[in-house]
Design a protein around this motif. Sequence first.
Motif, PDB file in Angstrom:
ATOM      1  N   ALA A 154      34.813  39.753  25.027  1.00  0.00           N
ATOM      2  CA  ALA A 154      33.973  40.296  25.976  1.00  0.00           C
ATOM      3  C   ALA A 154      34.258  40.585  27.327  1.00  0.00           C
ATOM      4  CB  ALA A 154      32.547  39.621  25.704  1.00  0.00           C
ATOM      5  N   ALA A 155      34.756  39.344  28.063  1.00  0.00           N
ATOM      6  CA  ALA A 155      35.426  39.100  29.298  1.00  0.00           C
ATOM      7  C   ALA A 155      36.477  39.984  29.508  1.00  0.00           C
ATOM      8  CB  ALA A 155      35.714  37.681  29.485  1.00  0.00           C
ATOM      9  N   GLU A 156      37.508  40.093  28.524  1.00  0.00           N
ATOM     10  CA  GLU A 156      38.551  40.965  28.656  1.00  0.00           C
ATOM     11  C   GLU A 156      38.197  42.300  28.602  1.00  0.00           C
ATOM     12  OE1 GLU A 156      42.579  42.550  28.829  1.00  0.00           O
ATOM     13  OE2 GLU A 156      41.636  40.703  29.455  1.00  0.00           O
ATOM     14  N   GLU A 157      37.265  42.705  28.066  1.00  0.00           N
ATOM     15  CA  GLU A 157      36.818  44.208  27.951  1.00  0.00           C
ATOM     16  C   GLU A 157      35.973  44.481  29.550  1.00  0.00           C
ATOM     17  OE1 GLU A 157      35.860  47.861  26.925  1.00  0.00           O
ATOM     18  OE2 GLU A 157      37.230  46.386  25.727  1.00  0.00           O
ATOM     19  N   GLU A 158      35.505  43.517  29.984  1.00  0.00           N
ATOM     20  CA  GLU A 158      34.788  43.824  31.111  1.00  0.00           C
ATOM     21  C   GLU A 158      36.140  43.951  32.244  1.00  0.00           C
ATOM     22  OE1 GLU A 158      31.980  44.572  32.572  1.00  0.00           O
ATOM     23  OE2 GLU A 158      30.891  44.443  30.639  1.00  0.00           O
ATOM     24  N   ARG A 159      37.008  43.110  32.159  1.00  0.00           N
ATOM     25  CA  ARG A 159      38.103  43.372  33.098  1.00  0.00           C
ATOM     26  C   ARG A 159      38.923  44.548  32.976  1.00  0.00           C
ATOM     27  NH1 ARG A 159      43.646  43.344  33.377  1.00  0.00           N
ATOM     28  NH2 ARG A 159      43.844  43.406  31.283  1.00  0.00           N
ATOM     29  N   LEU A 160      38.942  45.109  31.634  1.00  0.00           N
ATOM     30  CA  LEU A 160      39.507  46.606  31.462  1.00  0.00           C
ATOM     31  C   LEU A 160      38.538  47.792  32.141  1.00  0.00           C
ATOM     32  CD1 LEU A 160      40.979  45.918  27.905  1.00  0.00           C
ATOM     33  CD2 LEU A 160      42.090  46.282  30.135  1.00  0.00           C
ATOM     34  N   LEU A 161      37.376  47.358  31.738  1.00  0.00           N
ATOM     35  CA  LEU A 161      36.176  48.332  32.438  1.00  0.00           C
ATOM     36  C   LEU A 161      36.334  48.303  34.032  1.00  0.00           C
ATOM     37  CD1 LEU A 161      33.362  47.800  30.266  1.00  0.00           C
ATOM     38  CD2 LEU A 161      34.596  49.995  30.187  1.00  0.00           C
ATOM     39  N   THR A 162      36.581  47.184  34.665  1.00  0.00           N
ATOM     40  CA  THR A 162      36.643  46.958  36.103  1.00  0.00           C
ATOM     41  C   THR A 162      38.084  47.824  36.629  1.00  0.00           C
ATOM     42  OG1 THR A 162      35.450  45.004  35.970  1.00  0.00           O
ATOM     43  CG2 THR A 162      36.743  45.550  37.902  1.00  0.00           C
ATOM     44  N   VAL A 163      39.074  47.497  35.847  1.00  0.00           N
ATOM     45  CA  VAL A 163      40.207  48.116  36.216  1.00  0.00           C
ATOM     46  C   VAL A 163      40.135  49.836  36.164  1.00  0.00           C
ATOM     47  CG1 VAL A 163      42.930  48.596  35.528  1.00  0.00           C
ATOM     48  CG2 VAL A 163      41.746  46.276  35.413  1.00  0.00           C
ATOM     49  N   GLU A 164      39.688  50.157  35.069  1.00  0.00           N
ATOM     50  CA  GLU A 164      39.249  51.704  35.126  1.00  0.00           C
ATOM     51  C   GLU A 164      38.519  52.239  36.282  1.00  0.00           C
ATOM     52  OE1 GLU A 164      38.031  52.015  30.985  1.00  0.00           O
ATOM     53  OE2 GLU A 164      39.997  51.688  30.214  1.00  0.00           O
ATOM     54  N   LEU A 165      37.444  51.520  36.539  1.00  0.00           N
ATOM     55  CA  LEU A 165      36.549  51.915  37.651  1.00  0.00           C
ATOM     56  C   LEU A 165      37.176  51.874  38.888  1.00  0.00           C
ATOM     57  CD1 LEU A 165      33.762  52.759  38.516  1.00  0.00           C
ATOM     58  CD2 LEU A 165      33.203  50.161  38.701  1.00  0.00           C
ATOM     59  N   LEU A 166      38.103  50.888  39.224  1.00  0.00           N
ATOM     60  CA  LEU A 166      38.858  50.817  40.226  1.00  0.00           C
ATOM     61  C   LEU A 166      39.832  52.227  40.419  1.00  0.00           C
ATOM     62  CD1 LEU A 166      39.964  49.537  42.887  1.00  0.00           C
ATOM     63  CD2 LEU A 166      41.484  48.217  41.394  1.00  0.00           C
ATOM     64  N   ALA A 167      40.312  52.402  39.159  1.00  0.00           N
ATOM     65  CA  ALA A 167      41.284  53.502  39.239  1.00  0.00           C
ATOM     66  C   ALA A 167      40.630  54.871  39.379  1.00  0.00           C
ATOM     67  CB  ALA A 167      41.976  53.468  37.845  1.00  0.00           C
ATOM     68  N   ASP A 168      39.444  54.955  38.739  1.00  0.00           N
ATOM     69  CA  ASP A 168      38.539  55.961  39.161  1.00  0.00           C
ATOM     70  C   ASP A 168      38.281  56.195  40.562  1.00  0.00           C
ATOM     71  OD1 ASP A 168      36.782  58.438  38.123  1.00  0.00           O
ATOM     72  OD2 ASP A 168      35.280  57.014  39.116  1.00  0.00           O
ATOM     73  N   VAL A 169      37.930  55.179  41.328  1.00  0.00           N
ATOM     74  CA  VAL A 169      37.654  55.127  42.533  1.00  0.00           C
ATOM     75  C   VAL A 169      38.743  55.603  43.616  1.00  0.00           C
ATOM     76  CG1 VAL A 169      37.198  53.646  44.711  1.00  0.00           C
ATOM     77  CG2 VAL A 169      35.781  53.472  42.494  1.00  0.00           C
ATOM     78  N   GLN A 170      39.762  55.022  43.182  1.00  0.00           N
ATOM     79  CA  GLN A 170      41.283  55.474  43.620  1.00  0.00           C
ATOM     80  C   GLN A 170      41.616  56.987  43.700  1.00  0.00           C
ATOM     81  OE1 GLN A 170      43.668  52.682  42.033  1.00  0.00           O
ATOM     82  NE2 GLN A 170      43.474  51.077  43.516  1.00  0.00           N
ATOM     83  N   LEU A 171      41.139  57.570  42.519  1.00  0.00           N
ATOM     84  CA  LEU A 171      41.404  58.915  42.224  1.00  0.00           C
ATOM     85  C   LEU A 171      40.351  59.720  43.035  1.00  0.00           C
ATOM     86  CD1 LEU A 171      41.879  59.277  38.426  1.00  0.00           C
ATOM     87  CD2 LEU A 171      43.680  59.550  40.174  1.00  0.00           C
ATOM     88  N   ARG A 172      39.220  59.345  43.277  1.00  0.00           N
ATOM     89  CA  ARG A 172      38.112  59.898  43.826  1.00  0.00           C
ATOM     90  C   ARG A 172      38.456  59.978  45.458  1.00  0.00           C
ATOM     91  NH1 ARG A 172      32.625  57.696  41.297  1.00  0.00           N
ATOM     92  NH2 ARG A 172      31.866  58.805  43.106  1.00  0.00           N
ATOM     93  N   SER A 173      39.166  58.976  45.873  1.00  0.00           N
ATOM     94  CA  SER A 173      39.728  58.632  47.309  1.00  0.00           C
ATOM     95  C   SER A 173      41.035  59.343  47.486  1.00  0.00           C
ATOM     96  CB  SER A 173      39.915  57.327  47.618  1.00  0.00           C
ATOM     97  OG  SER A 173      38.516  56.715  47.215  1.00  0.00           O
ATOM     98  N   ALA A 174      41.639  60.159  46.488  1.00  0.00           N
ATOM     99  CA  ALA A 174      42.779  60.843  46.681  1.00  0.00           C
ATOM    100  C   ALA A 174      44.168  59.720  46.749  1.00  0.00           C
ATOM    101  CB  ALA A 174      42.844  61.785  47.533  1.00  0.00           C
ATOM    102  N   ARG A 175      43.894  58.875  46.009  1.00  0.00           N
ATOM    103  CA  ARG A 175      44.743  57.830  45.996  1.00  0.00           C
ATOM    104  C   ARG A 175      45.529  57.484  44.631  1.00  0.00           C
ATOM    105  NH1 ARG A 175      45.604  54.567  50.095  1.00  0.00           N
ATOM    106  NH2 ARG A 175      47.664  54.304  49.259  1.00  0.00           N
ATOM    107  N   ASP A 176      46.040  58.763  43.781  1.00  0.00           N
ATOM    108  CA  ASP A 176      46.627  58.669  42.557  1.00  0.00           C
ATOM    109  C   ASP A 176      47.862  57.801  42.442  1.00  0.00           C
ATOM    110  OD1 ASP A 176      49.103  60.610  43.035  1.00  0.00           O
ATOM    111  OD2 ASP A 176      47.371  61.748  43.877  1.00  0.00           O
ATOM    112  N   ASP A 177      48.397  57.475  43.545  1.00  0.00           N
ATOM    113  CA  ASP A 177      49.606  56.724  43.720  1.00  0.00           C
ATOM    114  C   ASP A 177      49.194  55.382  43.459  1.00  0.00           C
ATOM    115  OD1 ASP A 177      48.109  56.719  46.113  1.00  0.00           O
ATOM    116  OD2 ASP A 177      49.738  55.803  47.153  1.00  0.00           O
ATOM    117  N   LEU A 178      48.200  54.866  43.613  1.00  0.00           N
ATOM    118  CA  LEU A 178      47.582  53.427  43.379  1.00  0.00           C
ATOM    119  C   LEU A 178      46.974  53.371  41.935  1.00  0.00           C
ATOM    120  CD1 LEU A 178      45.716  52.426  46.629  1.00  0.00           C
ATOM    121  CD2 LEU A 178      48.249  51.988  45.846  1.00  0.00           C
ATOM    122  N   ALA A 179      46.218  54.483  41.572  1.00  0.00           N
ATOM    123  CA  ALA A 179      45.544  54.574  40.253  1.00  0.00           C
ATOM    124  C   ALA A 179      46.752  54.501  38.995  1.00  0.00           C
ATOM    125  CB  ALA A 179      44.653  55.768  40.193  1.00  0.00           C
TER     126      ALA A 179
END
Length: 503
Positions: A154-179
Amino acid sequence: MEIRVLGGLSVQLSTRALHLGTPKQQAIFAMLTVQPGRLVTVDDLVDELWADRPPRSAIANVQTYAANLRRAFEACPTGRGVIERQRNGYRLVVDPERVDVFRFEMERNAGREAVSAGDLDGARQLLERAVARWRGPMLAGIPLGPALTSRTVAAEEERLLTVELLADVQLRSARDDLAIPLLRDVVARHPLRESAYLLLMRALFERGDNAEALATYDEIRTRLVTELGVGPGNNLQDLHRSIVTSVSHAGGVGPGRSAAVTAGVQGGATPGETGRTAPVDHLPRAVTDFVGREEVVSRLLAETRRVEERVPAVHIIDGMAGSGKTTLAVHVARRLSDRYPDAALFLDLGGHGEKRQMEPASALVVLLRQLGVPAERVPVELDARVELWRHELAGRRSVVVLDNAASSEQVMPLLPAEPSAVVLVTSRRRLSHPEVGPSRTLPLLSPQESVDLLGLSVGRDRVEAEPEAAFEVVRRCGHLPLAIRLAGARLAHRRGWRTLSNK
């Protein structure tokens, strides 16, 4: 005091790191650590350390391990009273903020709230801090029983969801180079994770790398079809169509968010929809040389008919490697397909052999996807996955083959609750559980059945011309179907051999 579980288990006191003792002693501390402030009973600890057959000294051993841990903590002033003994168990008396996995959860939750409030900069900082806490797999190096395994999954799944949310935030901030690097790492380690592929396709498209975005779709589609026997989910398909349409209309699209891509990301099945439009069949192809087993097959079919209106029919078939357990289970499943026409599912649990044993949480993801449940509807928590799985089965007449099981504990979360499904479980071990009854050991083929099987491979005329030699071949194969098929295949491709010569 700082307690770390992300990347291994360690305790840093004010002056030194604490030695936690033997692996089993560490497992006991891990059980207390992931439930700070809660009473963990001695029975819970015994079940965690010895899931199958606890020794007679199990309770005494647990008490010894716990006493050793208490002495180790009390030897340091800042560690006194950390482990509290109660009548039937133990409690870790620490603020959850001192445990890194709970700090991760706090930062993740705060990051989600910041996203909802539109504070992308604040969300990015919180989520980056949360992701950085992971120095490796949770409780790496600790012997995990059922409870700790469920917690780490369950913790690993939450980590992956958090990474994906961070990537989505970076995309919404026009930072695809980080995502993009974040997402590439996720799909490399989790090559069947559709949600990460969805974000990666979106990031590549928004960067203007149309060819790579479409190649990424082809990659996940091939993996899903090859390894799970299912196609991509609705969201991936919608995004793929949006990219193809945008590229064809514009002759190649440069960087920048497109309405089509946004629609593709947000599309898909609505809650409550399964995506099921027709019966599904994921059973392996039935063998063409099924021989004998009439008594076993008749008994399994009769037992199914006897109980199917009252409870789910669950059959456990055990036997040695090569005895034909899987072939029999698939054959019986095919025979039941008329009575259970909505779904025919198959899953190798990896209990024995080179494949890694599949945890129930992962097995449920595969089974739900075989039923057509979109990946985004599969819950994180094991209990929620079990509930969804049983809900989906309740609306279908289904037959499920759970092949190569390792233990009853691996199988129990996968069993249905309603009498609309029949389950066939195979294992090399003799499994038993009060809720499903005893396992049935598959006997070897009889000498005549063995010869009949050999005749299907090498030709009946050839077997009838050398009956004694044929019986000797199957005897040396131990009357095991797999060995007989292998021997028959060799003989069939060497027509010049006599049946036993050059064996």
